[in-house]
Design a protein around this motif. Structure first.
Motif, PDB file in Angstrom:
ATOM      1  N   GLN A  71     -48.724 -19.225  15.213  1.00 56.04           N
ATOM      2  CA  GLN A  71     -47.392 -18.738  15.592  1.00 56.04           C
ATOM      3  C   GLN A  71     -46.349 -19.550  14.825  1.00 56.04           C
ATOM      4  OE1 GLN A  71     -46.675 -18.555  19.788  1.00 56.04           O
ATOM      5  NE2 GLN A  71     -44.554 -17.879  19.550  1.00 56.04           N
ATOM      6  N   GLY A  78     -41.867 -17.704  22.212  1.00 57.15           N
ATOM      7  CA  GLY A  78     -42.026 -16.651  23.211  1.00 57.15           C
ATOM      8  C   GLY A  78     -43.346 -15.915  23.101  1.00 57.15           C
ATOM      9  N   THR A  79     -43.746 -15.367  24.246  1.00 53.46           N
ATOM     10  CA  THR A  79     -45.024 -14.646  24.299  1.00 53.46           C
ATOM     11  C   THR A  79     -44.986 -13.377  23.446  1.00 53.46           C
ATOM     12  OG1 THR A  79     -44.174 -13.672  26.359  1.00 53.46           O
ATOM     13  CG2 THR A  79     -45.723 -15.489  26.578  1.00 53.46           C
ATOM     14  N   GLU A 130     -37.986 -11.871  34.192  1.00 56.31           N
ATOM     15  CA  GLU A 130     -38.340 -13.290  34.273  1.00 56.31           C
ATOM     16  C   GLU A 130     -37.542 -13.959  35.391  1.00 56.31           C
ATOM     17  OE1 GLU A 130     -40.888 -14.959  32.442  1.00 56.31           O
ATOM     18  OE2 GLU A 130     -41.187 -12.805  32.516  1.00 56.31           O
ATOM     19  N   ASN A 153     -45.983 -10.840  37.668  1.00 53.86           N
ATOM     20  CA  ASN A 153     -46.694 -10.577  36.418  1.00 53.86           C
ATOM     21  C   ASN A 153     -47.707 -11.694  36.179  1.00 53.86           C
ATOM     22  OD1 ASN A 153     -47.454 -10.122  33.764  1.00 53.86           O
ATOM     23  ND2 ASN A 153     -45.557 -11.004  32.909  1.00 53.86           N
TER      24      ASN A 153
HETATM   25  C1  UD1 Z   1     -45.088 -15.790  31.403  1.00 53.77           C
HETATM   26  C2  UD1 Z   1     -44.467 -14.413  31.627  1.00 53.77           C
HETATM   27  C3  UD1 Z   1     -44.190 -14.233  33.106  1.00 53.77           C
HETATM   28  C4  UD1 Z   1     -45.465 -14.383  33.901  1.00 53.77           C
HETATM   29  C5  UD1 Z   1     -46.112 -15.717  33.600  1.00 53.77           C
HETATM   30  C6  UD1 Z   1     -47.485 -15.768  34.242  1.00 53.77           C
HETATM   31  C7  UD1 Z   1     -43.224 -13.940  29.587  1.00 53.77           C
HETATM   32  C8  UD1 Z   1     -41.876 -13.846  28.993  1.00 53.77           C
HETATM   33  N1  UD1 Z   1     -43.262 -14.333  30.860  1.00 53.77           N
HETATM   34  O1  UD1 Z   1     -44.131 -16.753  31.802  1.00 53.77           O
HETATM   35  O2  UD1 Z   1     -43.638 -12.944  33.340  1.00 53.77           O
HETATM   36  O3  UD1 Z   1     -45.211 -14.265  35.289  1.00 53.77           O
HETATM   37  O4  UD1 Z   1     -46.288 -15.884  32.175  1.00 53.77           O
HETATM   38  O5  UD1 Z   1     -48.053 -17.025  34.079  1.00 53.77           O
HETATM   39  O6  UD1 Z   1     -44.190 -13.631  28.951  1.00 53.77           O
HETATM   40  N2  UD1 Z   1     -47.399 -18.873  24.669  1.00 53.77           N
HETATM   41  C9  UD1 Z   1     -47.583 -18.741  23.325  1.00 53.77           C
HETATM   42  N3  UD1 Z   1     -46.488 -18.786  22.504  1.00 53.77           N
HETATM   43  C10 UD1 Z   1     -45.245 -18.964  22.983  1.00 53.77           C
HETATM   44  C11 UD1 Z   1     -45.067 -19.073  24.382  1.00 53.77           C
HETATM   45  C12 UD1 Z   1     -46.163 -19.028  25.196  1.00 53.77           C
HETATM   46  O7  UD1 Z   1     -48.717 -18.599  22.855  1.00 53.77           O
HETATM   47  O8  UD1 Z   1     -44.311 -18.990  22.193  1.00 53.77           O
HETATM   48  C13 UD1 Z   1     -48.558 -18.842  25.552  1.00 53.77           C
HETATM   49  C14 UD1 Z   1     -48.734 -20.123  26.339  1.00 53.77           C
HETATM   50  O9  UD1 Z   1     -49.597 -21.021  25.669  1.00 53.77           O
HETATM   51  C15 UD1 Z   1     -49.369 -19.624  27.637  1.00 53.77           C
HETATM   52  C16 UD1 Z   1     -48.792 -18.220  27.790  1.00 53.77           C
HETATM   53  O10 UD1 Z   1     -48.366 -17.832  26.508  1.00 53.77           O
HETATM   54  O11 UD1 Z   1     -50.779 -19.521  27.529  1.00 53.77           O
HETATM   55  C17 UD1 Z   1     -47.646 -18.150  28.782  1.00 53.77           C
HETATM   56  O12 UD1 Z   1     -46.624 -18.999  28.377  1.00 53.77           O
HETATM   57  P1  UD1 Z   1     -45.655 -19.668  29.421  1.00 53.77           P
HETATM   58  O13 UD1 Z   1     -44.552 -20.346  28.685  1.00 53.77           O
HETATM   59  O14 UD1 Z   1     -46.420 -20.448  30.410  1.00 53.77           O
HETATM   60  O15 UD1 Z   1     -45.070 -18.368  30.145  1.00 53.77           O
HETATM   61  P2  UD1 Z   1     -44.200 -18.348  31.445  1.00 53.77           P
HETATM   62  O16 UD1 Z   1     -42.832 -18.788  31.127  1.00 53.77           O
HETATM   63  O17 UD1 Z   1     -44.910 -19.008  32.541  1.00 53.77           O
END
Ligand code: UD1
Ligand code: MG
Length: 497
Positions: A81, A86-87, A166, A181
């Motif tokens: 990445q 962000g996801t 969110e 979610n």
């Molecule tokens: C995310 C969801 C939220 C959900 C929650 C469940 C989004 C915007 N929000 O929030 O709706 O309820 O998960 O646990 O998706 N990751 C990446 N790259 C990034 C950011 C994150 O690979 O740039 C990965 C992280 O390693 C992790 C996952 O995505 O495995 C979730 O990331 P995290 O920041 O924990 O998401 P939340 O803010 O908790």
């Protein structure tokens, strides 16, 4: 799902996050429960639904994480990445990387690297629901008592899913929603690709949210649905060490229960820890305070515990292993180990053999029926069959610089406190006397004696320790013995047994 059946076009596992709340030098997804890293569990669940492609998105501690992922799954595509957070961005770069090899068509599943209890069974049901509903997007949701921190599932008056908000971006009314979610989704690839181009970083966190895809898909007329799971553990992530241990305990509870349902007796599930990598046969009995790790296997009718920790140990059928700490060892059928025994790597105990109390072993092969019953050390050695090693025997394998081997034959009987100064060999059927220090090879059938004769200094206590309890008792005993001269003659002979 059977191996021939076709799973989704791709699974993308998100594993780029830093996991700062773990407060650890080890990246979050490399923390382990149940004998596997969290991301190891995630990969296993993903592989269980036979995706045509598997992508793993990394960024934090990239090299260390990528090396681990490659060792677990060499076929998976590791995707870096970039700096856009962000996801949504994570999935966008993964999809682009897969498309670069060949365009992804069909169902794309997204899961997290830090949700270790998710099973292939639930994922498979989830993908089936997505496909039979002809959905554009399906999200796996759960209803929680405390939804703080999670994205909330938004539904219209009919209950149709319209989007995800969110926590940080939500209104008070939206925050009252308890359906959350999980972060696990199934998407139609074409719609996902198209929607991600429209996702912005225009939100409180300044991130590209994957969750925005739902609203975009609904607006484009696609069917958006949520599958609610009753089993909240399967969608729970570990963000800190408190959650990690709670998930570890729940995983263990599930593993132990599943073994009991397959015919293993576990006396005290609360103090029994079994890695998900361990295999047990029917009618094995596990006694309290036992931990089984790694590639440990226990065969039928064996009894392990109490108070035993085994890592990568193979326990044969009908063996007993009591109060033992062991690793990298093999225990033969019907053999007995313990109590208070330390098996180090390379210990191979033959069928019906015994390694008893207060023994330490390492890199030693012990033949069928041979016994090392009490108090000793056996390392870098080979012992034949039906040999009895006396109490307190030691292989002196280390000369201060190098390790040397001891070879002991079959049918051997060694006296108590025999020391084998390696390299040395003792032939079949040989004996050694008590306290023998074996520096030279012993031929088959010989008795090895190496001690100086015993010498008794008569009256030493009376002269050197006068007016002590010992002196008084010795004086009484001497007075009661009619002829001390014959006594002296018999005890001056050397004693060897
Ligand atoms: C995310 C969801 C939220 C959900 C929650 C469940 C989004 C915007 N929000 O929030 O709706 O309820 O998960 O646990 O998706 N990751 C990446 N790259 C990034 C950011 C994150 O690979 O740039 C990965 C992280 O390693 C992790 C996952 O995505 O495995 C979730 O990331 P995290 O920041 O924990 O998401 P939340 O803010 O908790
Ligand atoms: Mg976040």
């Amino acid at each position: 799902m059977s191996p021939e059946s076709t799973g989704p076009a791709a699974v993308i596992v998100l594993a780029a996050g830093a996991g700062t709340r773990m407060k650890s030098r080890t990246p979050k997804i490399l923390h382990a429960i149940g004998g596997r890293t969290m991301v190891g569990h995630a990969i296993l669940a993903a592989r269980g639904i036979n995706p045509q492609r598997l992508a793993l998105v990394v960024r934090h501690e990239r090299d260390r994480v990528a090396a681990h992922l490659q060792s677990l799954d060499p076929q998976a595509v590791i995707v870096d990445q970039d700096d856009i957070p962000g996801t949504g961005r994570a999935v966008e770069v993964a999809l682009a990387a897969l498309d670069a090899e060949s365009a992804v068509e069909g169902t794309v599943v997204v899961t997290y690297g830090d949700v270790p209890l998710l099973t292939s069974e639930l994922l498979e049901d989830f993908v089936t629901a997505h496909q039979t509903g002809s959905n554009a997007v399906t999200v796996l949701s759960a209803v929680l008592d405390d939804a703080t921190g999670y994205g909330r599932i938004l539904r219209d008056a009919d209950g149709t899913v319209t989007g995800i908000r969110e926590h940080k971006d939500a209104t008070e009314a939206e925050r009252a929603i308890r359906e959350v979610n999980s972060g696990i989704y199934a998407f139609d690839a074409a719609l996902l690709r198209e929607s991600l181009t429209k996702v912005t970083t225009n939100n409180v966190q300044g991130e590209k949210y994957l969750t925005d895809v739902l609203e975009l898909a609904a607006a484009a007329g696609g069917r958006v649905a949520a599958l609610v799971t009753e089993d909240r553990w399967q969608v729970e992530g570990a963000n800190d060490r408190v959650q990690l241990s709670a998930l570890g305990a729940e995983m263990n509870r599930r593993t132990v229960e599943s073994w009991m349902r397959s015919g293993v007796s576990v006396v005290d599930p609360a103090t029994t820890w079994i890695d998900s990598t361990v295999t047990l046969d029917e009618d094995v009995r596990i006694l309290p305070n036992t931990q089984l790790h790694g590639t440990t296997t226990v065969a039928r009718d064996a009894v392990v515990g109490p108070d035993t920790t085994l890592t990568d140990v193979q326990v044969g059928a009908g063996a007993t292993v009591t109060r033992t700490h062991g690793s990298g060892s093999t225990i033969g059928e019907g053999a007995a180990v313990g109590p208070f025994t330390y098996l180090r790597p390379g210990t191979v105990l033959g069928a019906t053999g015994k390694i008893g109390a207060f023994y330490e072993t390492k890199n030693v092969t012990i033949g069928r029926g041979s016994k090392l019953s009490h108090l000793g050390y056996a390392g870098d050695a080979e012992i034949g069959e039906d040999t009895n090693i006396g109490c307190g025997n030691i292989t002196a394998n280390y000369d201060g610089e190098k390790k040397h081997r001891t070879v002991i034959g079959s049918g051997v009987r060694t006296g108590s406190n025999t020391v084998f100064v390696a390299p040395v060999t003792m032939g079949d059927g040989a004996y050694s006397g008590a306290g023998a220090v074996i520096r030279n090879d012993v031929p088959a059938g010989a008795l090895a004696l190496s001690l100086a004769k015993q010498r008794n200094v008569e009256g030493w206590v009376a002269t050197n320790r006068p007016d002590t309890l010992s002196a008084d008792l010795a004086a009484n005993a001497t007075a009661a013995t009619p002829s001390s001269s014959t006594h002296q003659a018999s005890t001056e002979e050397g004693t060897q047994s």
